[in-house]
Enzyme design. Structure first.
Site, PDB file in Angstrom:
ATOM      1  N   VAL A  31     -90.489  23.037  65.040  1.00 46.96           N
ATOM      2  CA  VAL A  31     -90.933  22.668  66.405  1.00 46.96           C
ATOM      3  C   VAL A  31     -90.101  21.581  67.158  1.00 46.96           C
ATOM      4  O   VAL A  31     -89.928  21.790  68.244  1.00 46.96           O
ATOM      5  CB  VAL A  31     -92.352  21.982  66.228  1.00 46.96           C
ATOM      6  CG1 VAL A  31     -92.965  21.708  67.330  1.00 46.96           C
ATOM      7  CG2 VAL A  31     -93.436  22.912  65.472  1.00 46.96           C
ATOM      8  N   LYS A  42    -101.204  20.117  62.233  1.00 44.96           N
ATOM      9  CA  LYS A  42    -102.600  20.690  62.193  1.00 44.96           C
ATOM     10  C   LYS A  42    -103.496  20.180  61.010  1.00 44.96           C
ATOM     11  O   LYS A  42    -104.643  19.836  61.154  1.00 44.96           O
ATOM     12  CB  LYS A  42    -102.268  22.267  61.846  1.00 44.96           C
ATOM     13  CG  LYS A  42    -101.836  23.011  62.964  1.00 44.96           C
ATOM     14  CD  LYS A  42    -100.777  24.018  62.464  1.00 44.96           C
ATOM     15  CE  LYS A  42     -99.540  23.519  61.596  1.00 44.96           C
ATOM     16  NZ  LYS A  42     -98.662  24.922  61.526  1.00 44.96           N
ATOM     17  N   GLU A  86    -101.780  20.083  71.657  1.00 48.48           N
ATOM     18  CA  GLU A  86    -101.720  21.575  72.081  1.00 48.48           C
ATOM     19  C   GLU A  86    -101.008  22.461  71.140  1.00 48.48           C
ATOM     20  O   GLU A  86    -101.528  23.573  70.654  1.00 48.48           O
ATOM     21  CB  GLU A  86    -101.146  21.612  73.373  1.00 48.48           C
ATOM     22  CG  GLU A  86    -101.563  22.972  74.074  1.00 48.48           C
ATOM     23  CD  GLU A  86    -103.200  23.173  74.367  1.00 48.48           C
ATOM     24  OE1 GLU A  86    -103.704  22.187  74.754  1.00 48.48           O
ATOM     25  OE2 GLU A  86    -103.875  23.947  73.811  1.00 48.48           O
ATOM     26  N   GLY A 127     -99.961  28.103  68.823  1.00 49.16           N
ATOM     27  CA  GLY A 127     -98.768  28.020  69.496  1.00 49.16           C
ATOM     28  C   GLY A 127     -98.636  27.933  70.882  1.00 49.16           C
ATOM     29  O   GLY A 127     -99.062  26.936  71.549  1.00 49.16           O
ATOM     30  N   ASP A 130    -103.723  27.312  56.702  1.00 48.73           N
ATOM     31  CA  ASP A 130    -103.298  26.726  58.527  1.00 48.73           C
ATOM     32  C   ASP A 130    -104.238  27.253  59.469  1.00 48.73           C
ATOM     33  O   ASP A 130    -104.633  26.337  60.252  1.00 48.73           O
ATOM     34  CB  ASP A 130    -102.009  27.395  58.316  1.00 48.73           C
ATOM     35  CG  ASP A 130    -101.397  27.340  59.851  1.00 48.73           C
ATOM     36  OD1 ASP A 130    -100.758  26.166  60.145  1.00 48.73           O
ATOM     37  OD2 ASP A 130    -101.154  28.126  60.591  1.00 48.73           O
ATOM     38  N   LYS A 139    -106.632  25.020  61.964  1.00 47.87           N
ATOM     39  CA  LYS A 139    -106.670  25.084  63.654  1.00 47.87           C
ATOM     40  C   LYS A 139    -108.033  25.402  63.949  1.00 47.87           C
ATOM     41  O   LYS A 139    -108.446  24.802  65.117  1.00 47.87           O
ATOM     42  CB  LYS A 139    -105.770  26.361  63.924  1.00 47.87           C
ATOM     43  CG  LYS A 139    -104.268  26.097  63.677  1.00 47.87           C
ATOM     44  CD  LYS A 139    -103.221  27.142  63.592  1.00 47.87           C
ATOM     45  CE  LYS A 139    -101.892  27.016  63.573  1.00 47.87           C
ATOM     46  NZ  LYS A 139    -101.136  28.138  63.069  1.00 47.87           N
ATOM     47  N   GLY A 184     -93.190  30.124  65.910  1.00 44.74           N
ATOM     48  CA  GLY A 184     -91.741  30.136  66.372  1.00 44.74           C
ATOM     49  C   GLY A 184     -91.083  28.973  66.809  1.00 44.74           C
ATOM     50  O   GLY A 184     -92.064  28.249  67.718  1.00 44.74           O
TER      51      GLY A 184
HETATM   52  N1  HSE Z   1     -97.168  28.414  60.332  1.00 44.63           N
HETATM   53  C1  HSE Z   1     -97.744  28.579  61.415  1.00 44.63           C
HETATM   54  C2  HSE Z   1     -98.025  29.969  61.808  1.00 44.63           C
HETATM   55  C3  HSE Z   1     -96.946  27.939  62.618  1.00 44.63           C
HETATM   56  O1  HSE Z   1     -97.629  31.000  61.007  1.00 44.63           O
HETATM   57  O2  HSE Z   1     -98.850  30.267  62.519  1.00 44.63           O
HETATM   58  C4  HSE Z   1     -97.640  28.209  63.829  1.00 44.63           C
HETATM   59  O3  HSE Z   1     -98.431  26.980  63.696  1.00 44.63           O
END
Ligand code: HSE
Length: 327
Positions: A15, A96, A120, A125, A191, A195, A292
């Site tokens: 990032v 996150k 954000e 992403g 992850d 989110k 990405g």
């Molecule tokens: N590791 C996370 C994904 C990166 O693959 O979505 C973006 O938050």
């Protein structure tokens, strides 16, 4: 003369590097003044004089106007964001897990210090979904279904399209900079869970903790299940769901097979998608790159521009339902 904004950047992984590259390419009155990283022995693609290993070189620099926090360790990220707000420095965070665990404390601090705070890049992403949900919609959100992890969506796509093994697809997702430093967070569903917790706050005004969410990842998913879905014309997606049932928020992340009639059927590779079901307007789909360097870096830049305007999130759903979700 136009003001020149100086950024203190924490972290120079996927990032951080994406954000730095975009700042170099765009002609904006924004400059990365200092970058704080942990490991002094690592080669980094940036001018050596920008780097420091001491957070206070940034936090105590009177020239710095704004903080971008994009490190992978949870508690250090919390300490940085907390101290930035305590020092009246507007901040955007991409962490996150840290946000899912500490959002209430950080929002209290935002209010106390009257210092704007955004995140954000932490959700979906490049899709500006928090910004969109932050608009005062004049109708309630009934349900959210979402693909929130680029790594697992990429793995599931490549296993189906290229017949790659799970291990090979995961290695490629790591090579492409989609996966977390510890990819267990991606493949075990956490992850996406973090989110989902942030989405719950913005879509429903609910505080949702990761432990409130039923989580199942794809690391144990039998290949035969992916193949069986394919034979029936379906595709497996790691789906995050939020649904209000009798005032309680039901939340889960798990693999599900979806058919061609489903809007999430065509969401391939590292794309993310958030389907918002509104009481009167029905379903709306937001999709874009979910992982990405450049998509997430662009999302950080969007936050920086909002912070320059002094804009924090408005949380328009809070007043109606500020209750904690039942465990
Ligand atoms: N590791 C996370 C994904 C990166 O693959 O979505 C973006 O938050």
């Amino acid at each position: 003369m136009e003001r020149h904004w100086k950024i203190g950047l924490f972290g120079f992984g996927t990032v951080g590097q994406g954000f730095y590259q975009i700042i170099q390419e765009q002609k904006l009155p924004i400059e990365v003044r200092r970058i704080c990283v942990r490991n002094p022995n690592k080669e980094r693609p940036g001018p050596p004089e920008l780097f420091t290993y001491n957070a206070h070189d940034i936090l105590e620099d009177p020239e710095i106007d704004l903080i971008v926090e994009a490190i992978s360790e949870t508690e250090p990220a919390f300490e940085i964001v907390k101290e930035a707000l305590q020092r009246w420095l507007p901040v955007t965070s991409a962490s996150k897990k840290m946000l899912a665990l500490h959002l209430p404390e950080l929002l209290a601090l935002q209010q106390e210090t009257n210092t704007a705070f955004r995140y954000e890049a932490a959700v979906a992403g490049a899709i500006p979904i928090l910004h969109l949900l932050d608009e005062p919609l004049h109708e309630p959100v009934e349900e959210i279904r979402a693909i929130l992890n680029g790594t697992t969506n990429y793995i599931l796509t490549q296993m189906r399209l290229q017949h790659w093994s799970y291990e090979h697809a995961l290695r490629e997702a790591q090579r492409l900079g989609f996966a977390e430093a510890n990819p267990a967070s991606d493949v075990d569903g956490w992850d996406a869970c973090y989110k989902l917790c942030l989405l719950a706050r913005h879509a429903f005004g609910k505080i949702l903790q990761p432990s409130d969410v039923e989580v199942q990842g794809i690391s144990d998913l039998p290949v035969s299940l992916i193949e069986a879905a394919q034979q029936q014309g379906q595709r497996v997606r790691l789906l995050g769901r939020l649904k209000l049932v009798n005032g309680q928020l039901e939340a889960s992340v798990k693999p599900e097979a979806v058919g061609p009639e489903d809007a999430l059927f065509g969401i391939e590779h590292e794309l993310n998608a958030v389907q918002v079901d509104l009481r009167y307007s029905g379903k709306q789909l937001f999709t874009g790159k979910g992982a990405g360097a450049l998509p997430t870096g662009a999302s950080v830049l969007a936050d920086v521009l909002k912070l320059i305007e002094g804009k924090a999130y408005a949380y328009p759903k809070e007043a109606k339902s500020p209750k904690k979700v039942a465990a």
